[in-house]
Design a protein around this motif. Structure first.
Motif, PDB file in Angstrom:
ATOM      1  N   ARG A  57       0.830  -1.221   0.081  1.00 30.15           N
ATOM      2  CA  ARG A  57       0.168  -0.314  -0.449  1.00 30.15           C
ATOM      3  C   ARG A  57       0.897   0.929  -0.147  1.00 30.15           C
ATOM      4  O   ARG A  57       0.385   2.066  -0.056  1.00 30.15           O
ATOM      5  N   GLU A  58       1.973   1.153   0.494  1.00 32.69           N
ATOM      6  CA  GLU A  58       2.611   2.478   0.438  1.00 32.69           C
ATOM      7  C   GLU A  58       3.467   2.598  -0.571  1.00 32.69           C
ATOM      8  O   GLU A  58       3.288   3.682  -0.935  1.00 32.69           O
ATOM      9  N   ILE A  59       4.130   1.499  -0.922  1.00 32.15           N
ATOM     10  CA  ILE A  59       4.448   1.911  -2.480  1.00 32.15           C
ATOM     11  C   ILE A  59       2.583   2.015  -3.628  1.00 32.15           C
ATOM     12  O   ILE A  59       3.214   3.233  -4.818  1.00 32.15           O
ATOM     13  N   LEU A  60       1.774   1.703  -3.677  1.00 32.19           N
ATOM     14  CA  LEU A  60       1.301   1.667  -4.611  1.00 32.19           C
ATOM     15  C   LEU A  60       0.621   3.348  -4.510  1.00 32.19           C
ATOM     16  O   LEU A  60      -0.184   4.574  -5.367  1.00 32.19           O
ATOM     17  N   SER A 101       2.335   5.935  -2.933  1.00 27.90           N
ATOM     18  CA  SER A 101       2.882   7.175  -3.740  1.00 27.90           C
ATOM     19  C   SER A 101       3.219   7.300  -5.474  1.00 27.90           C
ATOM     20  O   SER A 101       2.428   7.100  -5.926  1.00 27.90           O
TER      21      SER A 101
END
Lengths: 333, 278
Positions: free
Chosen positions: B97-100, B102
């Motif tokens: 989730r952190e990556i998506l 961003s």
């Protein structure tokens, strides 16, 4: 309050008639609200009320189905990239790689957001000091306590100096002392100008932290306002009574001028009064005594956020989600 | 943001060197294959083929050398197909989730995972080559120094392109799946036919027609063809079969791998656009 007005001018989150369904279940059922720049705004509601769905749409992880939503001036559907650049997020569950160090977590995040090298290094130092994790910089996150993990996540959320910081249930599963410290951090971050959007199912958290609250239940906003405004809608004081004949008692009392509303409970009933409750009490006691009704219990208190919640949603908040989460966390360690 | 994939690469390499058991086993496993399977098979095969006709002037190679190329390919296949599993873990543990959420373009996740998988495959391929030569595989024998260097780079070019193809495929599967068990099942199902319908362990000429067609177009066969060309030479005899490769054969094989990687990238691109992770 001129200072507050200046602080809360411009609108930074704007949502209108937002709807979202999973198959035939309407998780978000037509909500509208706006958040002003510099505010701490809370969604207060039980688990499953639609808070996380709404937040996931605002942070662009979930595609919008109906309505409009914009964050920091950008539409979440048309300009998701710009929205992403403008926000920081602390997710509901801990989302830290257990095998990366505190420093690496922040460095990774800074790189994801394409922060230049110098700026990244400087910002990491600032944040490690802010959340008091400087001594833990080379520790892997699996060795941190629950509170430290949360602080690290807040630091990560702030890494890119976001305009809006989203906090999804930020103190879930933390002990009371750690929660109080988290609140201090959140207030501190807000006082430096970051707008905060918070979801919580803790009444005290919403009450203590928020400039404004929207109570959300079954995918709808039930009522919105400043914490004191919400409490004032229940009157100045609440009087709880148990008698040998509640039905009759309610009938005799409902026409008293200072009583604004009443609510029947399982064993007794609550009167919401417009004036100082201690001044109304003698009148109530006299009225019931004259009618020949015996009072067994009497209690006077100020309306709390719990009372507001129960009044507007018709039930106590279900807390089983919290118990489950803390159990899972404890078991996972 | 043109360098976003280096961030994903950096993190995946941290994990690679930090999980010591995983690191050691992934480096040891190919060597063990070569040591046990290779030595056992070659000692019996080489006995069987003595007495087969010899073409004068053509270099005849032992089975260890022949299947060494197959072991490089097999290791690359396994490593690459499992390379996407980190995506599934990230998804299940909420880290994705952190990556998506961003601003980074999702293609960079695919490229980052691809690059780290290629790095791992390069390390493994080099270990197999060195270890193979140590236990008697005739890699680069009779090559000049320049030819050897060209040979090593040629092998790595083939290994890299093949690895990318399967890493993209693995990433596409991983982002679409819910459980690591399911992913493992799908990957096991895939590896069997890809490995055995190829020229890794035996020549494919005597296969029945249907299997032969599959084998000829199998990316695994293309990779092994490339490795043998660069490690052994364009003209050799193994298991009684005379192998001759022209430069255009090798170019076509490489082109086949490029096409394969392009297709699997397309698949991964589509799956990542579709992915909803909350």
């Amino acid at each position: 309050m001129p200072e507050t007005q200046q602080k809360h001018g411009e609108i930074i989150i704007s949502v209108e008639n937002l709807e979202h369904s999973y198959k035939d279940f309407k998780a978000v059922d037509g909500i509208s609200f706006s958040v002003k720049k510099g505010e701490i705004f809370s969604f207060l509601g039980p688990n499953g009320a639609g808070k996380s769905t709404a937040i996931n749409i605002l942070i662009t992880l979930l595609a919008k189905q109906k309505g409009t939503a914009s964050v920091a001036g950008f539409d979440v559907t048309r300009d998701p990239q710009k929205v992403r650049e403008s926000i920081g997020i602390v997710f509901q569950d801990i989302t830290l790689d257990r095998d990366m160090t505190v420093w690496e977590i922040l460095e990774f995040h800074g790189r994801l957001y394409n922060m230049p090298f110098e700026q990244r290094r400087k910002r990491i130092e600032e944040l490690l000091n802010l959340v008091e994790l400087a001594a833990k910089r080379d520790e892997r996150t699996k060795h941190l306590s629950g509170g430290m993990k949360r602080r690290l996540e807040i630091a990560r959320g702030l890494m890119t100096r976001p305009k809006v910081l989203f906090l999804d249930e930020p103190t879930i599963g933390l002990d009371p002392q750690t929660r109080l410290r988290m609140w201090e951090y959140i207030k501190g971050v807000n006082s430096e100008g970051t707008t905060i959007f918070l979801t919580t199912h803790y009444m005290d958290e919403a009450d203590q932290l928020s400039d404004r609250i929207s109570i959300i239940d079954h995918g709808r906003i039930v009522i919105s306002g400043k914490p004191w405004e919400l409490k004032n809608t229940l009157g100045r004081d609440l009087i709880y009574l148990e008698t040998n004949n509640n039905e009759a008692a309610v009938r005799f009392l409902k026409d008293l001028p200072s009583i604004r509303n009443m609510k029947v409970k399982s064993k007794g009933f609550v009167l919401m009064v417009n004036e100082d409750g201690s001044k109304v009490l003698p009148l109530i006691i006299d009225t019931l005594r004259n009618a020949g009704i015996e009072i067994s219990t009497i209690n006077l208190k100020k309306p709390s956020m719990d009372d507001v919640f129960v009044f507007y949603t018709g039930r106590e908040i279900r807390d089983e989600g919290h118990a489950k989460t803390s159990f899972r966390r404890a078991g996972g360690r | 943001m043109p360098y976003g994939f280096t961030t994903i690469y950096w993190r995946d390499m941290i994990r690679f060197v930090r999980f010591k058991t995983l690191l050691v086993s992934s480096l040891l496993q190919p060597a063990l294959w070569l040591a046990f399977f290779g030595i056992a098979m070659s000692s019996s095969f080489d006995k069987l083929i003595t007495g087969l006709p010899v073409v004068p002037g053509v270099h005849m190679i032992g089975y260890l050398t022949f299947m060494g190329a197959g072991i490089i390919a097999m290791t690359t296949l396994f490593t690459s197909l499992f390379g996407g599993i980190v995506i599934l873990f990230d998804k299940n543990w909420g880290l994705m989730r952190e990556i998506l959420a961003s601003p980074m373009n999702r293609n960079h996740i695919i490229f980052g995972i691809g690059l780290s998988g290629v790095t791992k495959s390069f390390i493994q391929a080099i270990i197999i080559m060195v270890f193979g030569i140590l236990i008697g595989a005739a890699f680069f024998s009779g090559f000049t120094a320049v030819q050897t260097v060209v040979g090593v780079f040629g092998i790595l070019a083939f290994v890299g392109m093949f690895a990318l193809g399967f890493l993209f495929l693995s990433a596409a599967i991983a982002i679409s799946m819910e459980s690591p068990e399911g992913l493992q099942g799908v990957i096991t199902l895939l590896t069997m036919p890809i490995f055995f319908a190829s020229n890794a362990l035996y020549p494919i000429d005597s296969f029945p027609a249907f299997l032969k067609i599959l084998s000829v177009y199998n990316p695994m066969t293309l990779l092994i063809t490339g490795i043998r060309y660069f490690a052994i030479g364009p003209d050799f005899i193994a298991l009684g079969k005379h192998y001759q490769y022209t430069q255009s054969d090798i170019l076509m094989a490489y082109f086949g791998l490029v096409v394969f990687a392009t297709l699997t990238f397309g698949l991964a691109y589509w799956r990542f656009r579709k992915a909803v992770v909350t």
